[in-house]
Design an enzyme around this catalytic site. Sequence first.
Site, PDB file in Angstrom:
ATOM      1  N   ARG A 299       0.837  -1.205   0.000  1.00  0.00           N
ATOM      2  CA  ARG A 299       0.000   0.000   0.000  1.00  0.00           C
ATOM      3  C   ARG A 299       0.871   1.253   0.000  1.00  0.00           C
ATOM      4  O   ARG A 299       1.912   1.275   0.623  1.00  0.00           O
ATOM      5  CB  ARG A 299      -0.907   0.018   1.234  1.00  0.00           C
ATOM      6  CG  ARG A 299      -1.870  -1.163   1.286  1.00  0.00           C
ATOM      7  CD  ARG A 299      -2.699  -1.148   2.561  1.00  0.00           C
ATOM      8  NE  ARG A 299      -3.414  -2.397   2.751  1.00  0.00           N
ATOM      9  CZ  ARG A 299      -4.661  -2.623   2.294  1.00  0.00           C
ATOM     10  NH1 ARG A 299      -5.307  -1.680   1.627  1.00  0.00           N
ATOM     11  NH2 ARG A 299      -5.238  -3.797   2.503  1.00  0.00           N
TER      12      ARG A 299
ATOM     13  N   HIS B 225     -16.792  15.326  -9.142  1.00  0.00           N
ATOM     14  CA  HIS B 225     -16.377  16.624  -9.670  1.00  0.00           C
ATOM     15  C   HIS B 225     -17.367  17.720  -9.278  1.00  0.00           C
ATOM     16  O   HIS B 225     -17.001  18.765  -8.751  1.00  0.00           O
ATOM     17  CB  HIS B 225     -16.261  16.530 -11.194  1.00  0.00           C
ATOM     18  CG  HIS B 225     -15.832  17.806 -11.844  1.00  0.00           C
ATOM     19  ND1 HIS B 225     -16.733  18.700 -12.384  1.00  0.00           N
ATOM     20  CD2 HIS B 225     -14.604  18.335 -12.025  1.00  0.00           C
ATOM     21  CE1 HIS B 225     -16.057  19.725 -12.890  1.00  0.00           C
ATOM     22  NE2 HIS B 225     -14.766  19.525 -12.693  1.00  0.00           N
TER      23      HIS B 225
ATOM     24  N   GLY C 184      -6.207  50.517  -0.968  1.00  0.00           N
ATOM     25  CA  GLY C 184      -7.295  50.110  -1.858  1.00  0.00           C
ATOM     26  C   GLY C 184      -6.695  49.182  -2.897  1.00  0.00           C
ATOM     27  O   GLY C 184      -6.300  49.605  -3.972  1.00  0.00           O
ATOM     28  N   THR C 185      -6.597  47.917  -2.543  1.00  0.00           N
ATOM     29  CA  THR C 185      -5.828  47.003  -3.397  1.00  0.00           C
ATOM     30  C   THR C 185      -6.547  46.631  -4.683  1.00  0.00           C
ATOM     31  O   THR C 185      -5.911  46.142  -5.604  1.00  0.00           O
ATOM     32  CB  THR C 185      -5.427  45.733  -2.619  1.00  0.00           C
ATOM     33  OG1 THR C 185      -6.574  45.249  -1.924  1.00  0.00           O
ATOM     34  CG2 THR C 185      -4.328  46.049  -1.635  1.00  0.00           C
TER      35      THR C 185
ATOM     36  N   CYS D   6      -8.564  48.000   2.624  1.00  0.00           N
ATOM     37  CA  CYS D   6      -9.981  47.836   2.347  1.00  0.00           C
ATOM     38  C   CYS D   6     -10.098  47.319   0.921  1.00  0.00           C
ATOM     39  O   CYS D   6      -9.215  47.517   0.106  1.00  0.00           O
ATOM     40  CB  CYS D   6     -10.745  49.144   2.539  1.00  0.00           C
ATOM     41  SG  CYS D   6     -10.140  50.507   1.563  1.00  0.00           S
TER      42      CYS D   6
END
Lengths: 856, 856
Positions: free
Chosen positions: A76, A431, A743-744, A808
């Site tokens: 195994r 799936h 502010g990404t 943010c």
Amino acid sequence: MAPLPDIVEITAGAHLPAEHYGARSGTLGRLLKAELPVPQGFAISVDAVRRLATGAPADLSLLDGIFTSGRLWSVRRAPQERSWGGPRAVLNLGMTDAACATLAKHMGEEAAFDQYCRFIRAYALKVARLDEDDLEELVEAEYTNRNRSHAELARALLNFCEDALDEPFPQDPMVQLRNALRATARMWAGTTARLLREARGAPADAGLALIVQDMALGMGKGETGVGLAQFSSVVTGLPGAHGRYQRDGQKDAASGRGGEHYLGRDRRGPSLEETAPLVFRTLQELAARARVCERDEVALQFSVQDGVLWVLDAMLAERSGRAAVEIVVRLVKDGILDRAEALMRVAPGTLTEMLHRQVDPKAPLEVLTTAIAAAPGAASGRLVFSAAAAQAAAAQEEDCILVRHETSPEDIRGMHSAKGILTERGGITSHAAVIARGLGLPCIVGAADIHLDERRRIITLPDGTRLKEGDEITLDGTTGEVIAGCQALSEPDLSGSFNVFLDWTDEFRTMGVRANVDTPADARLARTFGIDGIGLCRTEHMFFEPGRLTAMREMILAEDERERAAALDRLLPMQRADFEELFSIMAGQPVCIRLLDPPLHEFLPQTTAERHALAEAMDLPLARVLARAEDMAEYNPMLGMRGVRLGLTVPGIYDMQTRAIFEAASAVQERSGTRVSPEIMIPLVSANREVQIVKSRIERVSAEVRTSTGQHLDYRVGVMVETPRAALKAGFIAHHSEFLSFGTNDLTQMTYGLSRDDAGKFMRDYVKAGVYSEDPFHSIDRAAVGELLRLAVERAQAVKPAIDLGLCGEHGGDPDSVALCQELGLHYVSCSPYRTPVARLAAAQAALARAGQSAI
Amino acid sequence: MAPLPDIVEITAGAHLPAEHYGARSGTLGRLLKAELPVPQGFAISVDAVRRLATGAPADLSLLDGIFTSGRLWSVRRAPQERSWGGPRAVLNLGMTDAACATLAKHMGEEAAFDQYCRFIRAYALKVARLDEDDLEELVEAEYTNRNRSHAELARALLNFCEDALDEPFPQDPMVQLRNALRATARMWAGTTARLLREARGAPADAGLALIVQDMALGMGKGETGVGLAQFSSVVTGLPGAHGRYQRDGQKDAASGRGGEHYLGRDRRGPSLEETAPLVFRTLQELAARARVCERDEVALQFSVQDGVLWVLDAMLAERSGRAAVEIVVRLVKDGILDRAEALMRVAPGTLTEMLHRQVDPKAPLEVLTTAIAAAPGAASGRLVFSAAAAQAAAAQEEDCILVRHETSPEDIRGMHSAKGILTERGGITSHAAVIARGLGLPCIVGAADIHLDERRRIITLPDGTRLKEGDEITLDGTTGEVIAGCQALSEPDLSGSFNVFLDWTDEFRTMGVRANVDTPADARLARTFGIDGIGLCRTEHMFFEPGRLTAMREMILAEDERERAAALDRLLPMQRADFEELFSIMAGQPVCIRLLDPPLHEFLPQTTAERHALAEAMDLPLARVLARAEDMAEYNPMLGMRGVRLGLTVPGIYDMQTRAIFEAASAVQERSGTRVSPEIMIPLVSANREVQIVKSRIERVSAEVRTSTGQHLDYRVGVMVETPRAALKAGFIAHHSEFLSFGTNDLTQMTYGLSRDDAGKFMRDYVKAGVYSEDPFHSIDRAAVGELLRLAVERAQAVKPAIDLGLCGEHGGDPDSVALCQELGLHYVSCSPYRTPVARLAAAQAALARAGQSAI
């Protein structure tokens, strides 16, 4: 330190580090220590397995003599991490003509030779790597010949192997075993296996250990079979028997069908609990012990041999996000885990699914069918039968439920567009189930009693009713119920373990978690999520409310300063009222209000017809409305007259907003006696001077309001850092700012030169092709956006060490991004209310990780 | 070193460093050394002047006794740098009752008292700082009284001063002088003067020295007067007498009018050359000597006293850009300057004006009037009479000529919009003239014989003809001719000194200067400017040519890959033909071709009507055209599906372009025998992987073309670095790039979050208010964009030291930006053909500056 041996026997006291002997070996050692009945086994080290693959020598002499008294053994896989997968087990090694003869004495010739046949086939395929098609052709031909006995079939298979191998089928068990070990080692070293495990996150040098384990075959006539059992619900995590048991002996030996049992009692068919209640109870008890020694809820792989229970492995129990929380909370309650460990056990993203809606439990429902509940939450919508139809429906903003036989990667875009997924086939790890859980979509799978005709776009229910494309249904992914019609759905219940768990995060996290909130209604919702304040209030959303838009448009269309001032005067009390409510709700928590950001033309109607209506409503010449709208049109609104540019060009707007903030804060402070601490944030800054100018206007308004209200406000002015320039110049900007909030979203757009709105057309392909390693709008790009953040933090802190730093934007709800914020030393993140639970957990994990605690 | 004295006499041998005694003192010292007749003078140091302003002691004892024998003295400014300006001179100090009496003996009482009156008025205003209105009221009243003698007027003025000062008008010359020095020193220290000089670029600590200079009054009856003379044309720089002479003695003493002379012979009036030919010839000879000792073309400030010529100062001669080049080329020819010095003397921006168009000299012209040629070049257009009308015309893309009495700062926007400027008033240094030269606009000023009615928008010519708004005229700013109608204009003649001068740049500059060229026609033009290659060929412009647009649109509207491939096949030979021509013209110079950059929707018609026409022309359903156009619309096209994103999404386009480049290069190389070195540039890169993918496709096409043509091409693949991310990741990108070219237009847009197209609405206000110190699209923002460039250069060179680095985009034609490129170590800049002369000079200056040569 002496090198670890190539092979060790797995015992209660053995030293079995996972990097050498695989994760499974350690588990088996612990199970033995907890006195679980684990068959005898040996672990071959990762190093030895590597040598086996290349033909270099490995000292496996410990295995000499294991084939005494007809024992059969298995090989195994035991990779260093379980999640990497690997070659499937080779069972029943040691099965030879002689062993078959011995077996025949116990179980009868037909059964013994059936076993032998299956072994030869498995050996031929997995060990000797003979051609599968040839072999299956032979088997097909032989089985079709109903007159043949299994003994004859075995003979034919042995001949086939001898022909193909040009030597006799090995009758020495040790030769079989050695070949099996080498073949398995080589398979792991092969390209296919490498690609498969790398797709599961394995590193290039991922190692495989192997376990040689006794098959522990019982030779009597008693209960015999194999199974998988877990005693917690995959969906809810609550206690309960789940799993399957394949009973031997009763089955149709030729077809391999039959003997399928549920684990616990189930109306759908026979169960282990009924068939062998003693075994079931023993299993329950063993699982409880395994849970303690593995310190987690487990699924036991077991076999029953002549009534004797053997535990072959204990894996982590399958679980939904909701179940994961339930499980760790119970582990803590039972004293098995401490809180920090519990927090590290739950992937933050999984919390999202708990925030899904539910079917009202009290509503009278027509349940059409029940199948496997694969992803929790409820959804209603119109039936669609293809991914394309789902996308088309989404484009029309129509909710839809995607129904498929089963899903495949080609359906993913459609799954994104659907509100829920229903499949005819598949199980909890199919799936559809896996993807739906990832997307946080309600999902029901294995609905075998409906008949789906994808071509004609019809499903036929067990009672003969037909549903066609466009008909409405509701899925309850928590219960597995498919329900007629669109149902009223209730908001998620976040009580119980969820809240207990989330409250633990606050003990460990060092970053604040705030919410992005636009209206008082949002703020009320956000408060229920245990946030630390508002990190971003986008004031523009307030202007879209009915009644206000008119005043806003009057302001925009104003012909001169007098008209504009009059319109602003009408907007002032509305904004003030909003802010008063906001400050009251937030009860002293920080509230960061961003001054108007979007270009003004966003407030004007877009079509000529609407503009005509506006002109009539406002009693303005149409030409003026059209001319103004044309004047204001922009090529690239994202890079145009917005943010602080608006504030400098039409200063009356910011003056009005600032006044509204100060007047509202003063009123609430006076009324409540609680200090109100508004934060005013200036958007889209690219130059220091912009900050200076706006700040001095804010200070003037502040002085005026202080004079008129007599209230002293402890307000702060800061900057939303969202242009690369602001990031690079953060040192200068910090001089005039009490806080910076990254502010990404926009920062990412500008760093990549990529509009989020326009990137949708190719982002998926880009990520799929590995052009971007992931969507930078989902998770902060550490390489470049991350560098800008780092530079900004360093430069701002160099100038003003105590400056408050936050983030943010939706990255605040992404665990990897939250971890980056922790590394950068930010003080808080802020994201939409529904993502704050994720942020709280991610922040706690990031803090614990910094403190040395490692994740799952 | 001993401290420099507070005051020194200006002599041929005196040590007169400009930082201590002002630039003018040094000039005077050198003029004396060259034996020019300079009146006796003393320079008071910057330090002493500072003390004078505060009342602290300064040792000026050298001045004791200078007022012997009735000599009069002046106090003149001598700032450390002449361009800073400063307080105007105080003349005739020493004029007292006694001196007036002495003077009267020589020149008659009326003339002497006239002089005295003028001195008292000047002293009262500039030294005693009395109220100007009061004083002018008095003078007005007195002059109106025709019976009053100048003696009586003098008395009245003295009384007025005594009343105002509460003490008698100083009759001690030394007191007058000391007061004049202190007053002038204080004025320099005042706020108004500081603001004025800071606007001219003076630093905060700018210092003023003062010169006490003998008035050198001649007391005879001979020729007397003052003037300013330069012997090179302001416009052309060619030799010739220019200037003015104010003749004394002949004038109407009461009004101060009359006596105005031209310097050289002039049909418009009397001249010094005719009136006093000997003085004129002496002046000519002195100017030539001053030119040598000042090492530049000078303007002499002179006085003639009783037939004796005195030189009071020699300043740099006023000059247009064209004149500047002519002047330094002649200075080099005359052995006065070396070439490096000559290059440093010309501000690169001034070259632009030389590239303007000219009226065809052979065309028959109707000259309406001739006035002062204030800025060279010719322009035609419709008459407009206000700045607003000029802007409106420009908005309609109509060429216009702005006519005003005179211009003021409010007209600047209109001047930007006009093709040429005509004013009724003003001279070569008037507002209109200065601004027009700055803008490179043809300009004619002082057209006094036309009558302008701004309100009725009409001009009346000397012959009574009237022209109204909208009528067409042509200005020749080089000759000063106002010409009827729109004339055919010829392209600039860049022969002569211009080319000589520009060729010198190539001896010194270390950076290449390439041109941005889109078509073969552009390339031919660019070659005439002596460039080093093509730095940017924007292939999209080739597709807009008639015939090609159709194939392009077919490609865009293609329903499937087959249709698209067919359209690309039709485009291939067109692109190939363009590239063949380009490579032939460039004759082996590098040609950098950018693969398609703009979003495809830019090639589709914009209005529904045009789309309808397109659908008909292509025999396509309208719905398909509309749907496709709608599909392709973008919120922010600048940040959308363009550049390399297009290349990855529709790879056939880049494949076609690459094939066209390689096939064309192979053909030209084979035909000419000259090695052709195409450079292929990938636009809008934001991730390294984009480069890898496109590059591998390019390599495949290259191999195919090499196989089919048998030509080995020495091509290079590089990246246009124009997103902040590409700049930050330049190290990674450099691995796969042979060159990087900085696209600073887009880089600036993204760093600021500012679209150039949309910034126009507020950029001027932003710069005016100092929010941005200057328009970052004109000159590279060193603070942030510059930092990104620096990081990119460092990172790229760390990985690949030999990588070729360039800059393309209009910053390549901005001198400050070129200097930055030199500092960063870039290898070339590339800009539009007409700006390459500026870039060549700027590059030479930058290289010389690096080598220690300082600019003017």
